[in-house]
Each structure stands twice: as structure tokens, then as C-alpha cells.
Design an enzyme around this catalytic site. Structure first.
Site, PDB file in Angstrom:
ATOM      1  N   CYS A  40       0.897  -1.161   0.000  1.00  0.00           N
ATOM      2  CA  CYS A  40       0.000   0.000   0.000  1.00  0.00           C
ATOM      3  C   CYS A  40       0.928   1.201   0.000  1.00  0.00           C
ATOM      4  O   CYS A  40       1.544   1.510   1.014  1.00  0.00           O
ATOM      5  CB  CYS A  40      -0.911   0.029   1.225  1.00  0.00           C
ATOM      6  SG  CYS A  40      -1.833   1.588   1.344  1.00  0.00           S
TER       7      CYS A  40
ATOM      8  N   CYS B 161      -0.671   4.279   2.410  1.00  0.00           N
ATOM      9  CA  CYS B 161      -0.632   4.196   3.880  1.00  0.00           C
ATOM     10  C   CYS B 161      -0.363   2.761   4.310  1.00  0.00           C
ATOM     11  O   CYS B 161       0.798   2.352   4.384  1.00  0.00           O
ATOM     12  CB  CYS B 161      -1.894   4.770   4.496  1.00  0.00           C
ATOM     13  SG  CYS B 161      -3.453   4.139   3.832  1.00  0.00           S
ATOM     14  N   SER B 162      -1.412   1.984   4.576  1.00  0.00           N
ATOM     15  CA  SER B 162      -1.182   0.629   5.077  1.00  0.00           C
ATOM     16  C   SER B 162      -2.400  -0.256   4.842  1.00  0.00           C
ATOM     17  O   SER B 162      -2.681  -1.146   5.632  1.00  0.00           O
ATOM     18  CB  SER B 162      -0.862   0.685   6.579  1.00  0.00           C
ATOM     19  OG  SER B 162      -1.885   1.411   7.247  1.00  0.00           O
ATOM     20  N   CYS B 163      -3.149   0.007   3.758  1.00  0.00           N
ATOM     21  CA  CYS B 163      -4.354  -0.780   3.477  1.00  0.00           C
ATOM     22  C   CYS B 163      -3.981  -2.256   3.385  1.00  0.00           C
ATOM     23  O   CYS B 163      -3.011  -2.622   2.716  1.00  0.00           O
ATOM     24  CB  CYS B 163      -5.008  -0.307   2.178  1.00  0.00           C
ATOM     25  SG  CYS B 163      -5.594   1.399   2.287  1.00  0.00           S
TER      26      CYS B 163
END
Lengths: 214, 115
Positions: free
Chosen positions: A116, A119-121
Site C-alpha cells: 500500500c 498508507c497501510s491498506c
């Protein structure tokens, strides 16, 4: 007056010794939580259940079960690759982080890697909390820029005839990599197969699964 | 010239633990995910705000650690709640100070209660 100074000092020391003030971020989270609860926007029970579930229960074993079934049941595999969001409902593993899930399969000539970049999906209702490196700036930047190098660092050596596809997760679409079933696992049960599927293989930073542990 | 490796092979079957280094890390994500599930915050807004806070942290020289990540997540949560008129910055500051006072005035071992 010296006496009052001493008593103030003593009082301050007393407060210090008996305080257990949380660190600043924890204090801010506590403030947010108490305001949200007071306003009826969340309940303490919901938050506690969430933390308990993601600490104790929900983890990559879920994804491993899905992958194992895809190795044994060709109809399920077809459903998974066609519409992973629906397919994982057969296990009850759906959640808001997997509202739109795509499964992609590794082959002899293709390796898939998930990142991702924003961000951090991450499909956390299927794989649990993401590892620290997945959230790191270095991974988010380098997985796209130099995927082969990143893979090599993870111990995945790809020959030149294996193409790398990098999938960039978003809030709306997340990915599950279906690794290849290793040779020597003929006749294994779904449970046995699930035990050799690693979290990293389902993100793409692992490729050749080992059969020794099962 | 070899650059230092950033990543390394892992024991692929090791338990994925500890899940959260600090309790507040878990609470930040629990609140964010619950607000998304409840429809109070959109998943896109959350991702964009978190991404912006991560970039801001990187630009300001924050180390590339999990702590920096969760600090960015907390700032993102504060922003989306303020922009959605759910928790204003003033209310948050006031409540944070109230909790600080409550902690300082509570003897260790006793439950900390807001007055």
C-alpha cells in the site's frame, strides 16, 4: 516561608510517586475514546472486543485456510479468483477491510507482491494485523520502485523469466496472493496444507513454501 | 557497492506476535476501524489522511518505525474526527488535560476516574 515550600515540594513529590500518568499518545487516545463513548459514537465494549479479536483470534491462519482450500477444490479456486469478496464469506472471514478483495495467483512465470504505497491498506479481517515492515516507509516506497531487490532481501530469488506484478492496495481494493502449492504435498488434508501457508506468502514476500513443518 | 539490506527472510510460520507493542496502538486502530464500520468516517478519507500524516512524518524526519506509524495514525484519527465535527480540537485538549489531572490525583492502584 521554608515550611510551606517544603510542604509544596512534598506534595509534588507525593503526586509524582503515586502517579501513573500514561505516555502522551496514550493520554490523547484515552481522551478521544472517552469523548466518543460519551457521545454515543462508539461503545467501550465494541472497542474492547475489536482489540481482543485482533490480538487473540484474527490472524493469517484465516487466509491460509482459504489458500489451502483453493489448492484442493478447483471450483472454490475459480470462485476465489473470480470474486474473492464473496468466496471468503464461505468461511465467515469477511469484514469491512475485505469489502472488495481480489485474489491473484502465483504461477511458474508470475510472482505477485502487495503493497500500500499510500498508507497501510491490508485485508486485516483475513490476515490479521499487518507486519511492521508492511507499514514502513521503506517498504511502501521500494516495493514498487525495486520489487526484485526487495524480494531478494526477503529471501525470494526470482529468475529472469519470472515476471513480478506489484499490486497497490487502496481503501477500496485489497489483495490476497494465492501462492503455488508445493510439490510433495499430494494427499494432504486442508488442515495440513493450511499449516504451511505463511503470512508473507499471502502478501508476496515469500514464494516457495516449505513442507517440512507440517 | 552493496546497500544495507532493509528486509530479511522471516520464519514464515512464527506466530505473528506481539500484535501490538502498546495498548494505545491497538486502541487507535480499533477506534478508526469502528468509525469506518459505523459509517462515521469514510475508508477513503481515513486512508488519505493517514497517508498524508505518514508523509508529513517522513518529511519531518520521523524514524521509519512502528511507533512513528502509530503516531501518524493517531494524528490522522484526530484530524478525521475534528474535520467530521465529531471531536473538536478544543474538546480533545480539554479532555486530555482532565485525564492528566485525574491520573495525577489518583493514588497508584486506585481506579482513575474523571471528575
Amino acid at each position: 516561608m521554608a515550611a510551606s515550600f517544603d510542604s509544596d515540594k512534598a506534595a509534588a513529590l507525593h503526586r509524582h510517586l503515586h502517579s501513573h500518568l500514561p505516555p502522551e499518545p496514550a493520554l490523547r487516545v484515552k481522551a478521544l475514546e472517552s469523548l466518543l463513548v460519551e457521545r454515543g459514537l462508539v461503545s467501550t465494549q465494541t472497542l474492547d472486543s475489536w482489540v481482543e479479536a485482533y490480538t487473540e483470534e484474527i490472524g493469517p491462519k484465516r487466509g491460509a485456510q482459504v489458500v489451502a482450500r483453493s489448492w484442493l477444490d478447483q471450483d472454490f479456486r475459480a470462485r476465489l479468483l473470480e470474486n474473492a469478496t464473496e468466496a471468503i464469506k464461505e468461511f465467515g472471514f469477511e469484514g469491512n477491510a475485505t469489502g472488495n478483495l481480489k485474489a491473484v495467483e502465483n504461477t511458474d512465470t508470475t510472482h505477485n507482491l502487495v503493497v500500500c504505497t499510500l498508507c497501510s491498506c491490508y485485508p486485516f479481517s483475513l490476515l490479521g494485523m499487518s507486519p511492521a515492515w508492511y507499514k514502513a516507509g521503506a517498504y511502501r516506497a521500494r516495493a514498487v520502485r525495486e520489487p526484485r531487490k526487495v524480494l531478494k532481501e526477503f529471501g525470494v530469488e526470482l529468475s529472469e523469466d519470472v515476471a513480478v506484478r506489484v499490486w497497490d492496495s487502496t481503501a477500496e481494493l485489497r489483495y490476497l496472493i494465492v501462492p503455488q502449492r508445493p510439490a510433495g504435498t499430494e494427499g494432504w488434508s486442508e488442515v495440513q496444507l493450511a499449516e504451511i501457508v505463511t503470512r508473507n506468502a499471502m502478501i508476496g514476500t515469500d514464494r516457495d513454501l516449505k513442507t517440512g513443518a507440517a | 557497492m552493496n546497500k544495507t539490506c532493509q528486509f530479511g527472510p522471516e520464519d514464515g510460520l512464527a506466530p505473528n506476535a506481539p500484535k501490538f507493542a502498546e495498548a494505545w496502538h491497538a486502541q487507535v486502530l480499533a477506534i478508526a476501524d469502528t468509525m469506518i464500520t459505523n459509517g462515521r468516517v469514510s475508508a477513503n478519507l481515513w486512508a488519505e489522511t493517514l497517508g498524508a500524516e505518514l508523509r508529513k512524518g517522513e518529511a519531518e524526519g520521523a524514524p521509519d518505525t512502528e511507533t512513528s506509524y502509530y503516531e501518524a495514525a493517531l494524528r490522522a484519527l484526530e484530524h478525521v474526527l475534528a474535520s467530521g465535527a465529531l471531536v473538536s480540537t478544543n474538546d480533545l485538549t480539554q479532555r486530555r488535560n482532565d485525564w492528566e489531572t485525574a491520573y495525577l490525583e489518583t493514588r497508584h492502584g486506585q481506579p482513575v476516574i474523571l471528575k
